[in-house]
Scaffold this active site. Sequence first.
Site, mmCIF file in Angstrom:
data_model
loop_
_atom_site.group_PDB
_atom_site.id
_atom_site.type_symbol
_atom_site.label_atom_id
_atom_site.label_comp_id
_atom_site.label_asym_id
_atom_site.label_seq_id
_atom_site.Cartn_x
_atom_site.Cartn_y
_atom_site.Cartn_z
ATOM 1 N N VAL A 117 0.871 -1.171 0.000
ATOM 2 C CA VAL A 117 0.000 0.000 0.000
ATOM 3 C C VAL A 117 0.904 1.215 0.000
ATOM 4 C CG1 VAL A 117 -2.029 -1.068 1.056
ATOM 5 C CG2 VAL A 117 -0.256 -0.096 2.518
ATOM 6 N N SER A 118 0.367 2.349 -0.426
ATOM 7 C CA SER A 118 1.207 3.525 -0.651
ATOM 8 C C SER A 118 1.587 4.298 0.599
ATOM 9 C CB SER A 118 0.511 4.479 -1.624
ATOM 10 O OG SER A 118 0.357 3.842 -2.862
ATOM 11 N N SER A 119 0.822 4.162 1.669
ATOM 12 C CA SER A 119 1.148 4.950 2.863
ATOM 13 C C SER A 119 0.802 4.177 4.133
ATOM 14 C CB SER A 119 0.393 6.284 2.839
ATOM 15 O OG SER A 119 -0.986 6.060 3.012
ATOM 16 N N GLN A 163 -2.918 3.568 5.010
ATOM 17 C CA GLN A 163 -3.704 2.595 4.258
ATOM 18 C C GLN A 163 -3.551 1.202 4.857
ATOM 19 O OE1 GLN A 163 -2.036 3.382 0.349
ATOM 20 N NE2 GLN A 163 -3.925 4.417 -0.250
#
Length: 140
Positions: free
Chosen positions: A35-37, A40
């Site tokens: 996931v990007s961050s 998330q």
Amino acid sequence: MRICIVKWIRYKNNPKYRGERGKNMDKNLIGYARVSSLSQNDGRQIIALMEYGVPKSRIYSDHQSGKDFERENYKRMLKRLKKGDILVIKSIDRLGRSYKDVIKQWQYITQEKGADIIVLDMPILNTISCPNRNPIRTAD
């Protein structure tokens, strides 16, 4: 917990997945989620990988942007990946954002490492059923 069990039962009884999963159970499955961050949640990806048959101890997950492949757990996963293993990912974009970089990694995994890749959301990309192990085509 009940939801996970119901999903597992539905998955287990689905002949579409049971056949392919059964053929690959004797091989070493390794999963990767991203996931990007940090805000998330990678839970849905991890559940999908486990439903496919990847043991939780063999799932690597990063909470980091896919702009490059300088990710700690991605590097760990690559070190563990060996010839004959199968890398299972939920979708192709979990590897990375750049098409060019994803192709390089795909070729590294399938050709240099000798591993196969299964993309749960896009089975046409699976290298298990592809004799040349590279279903992603590039223009010259």
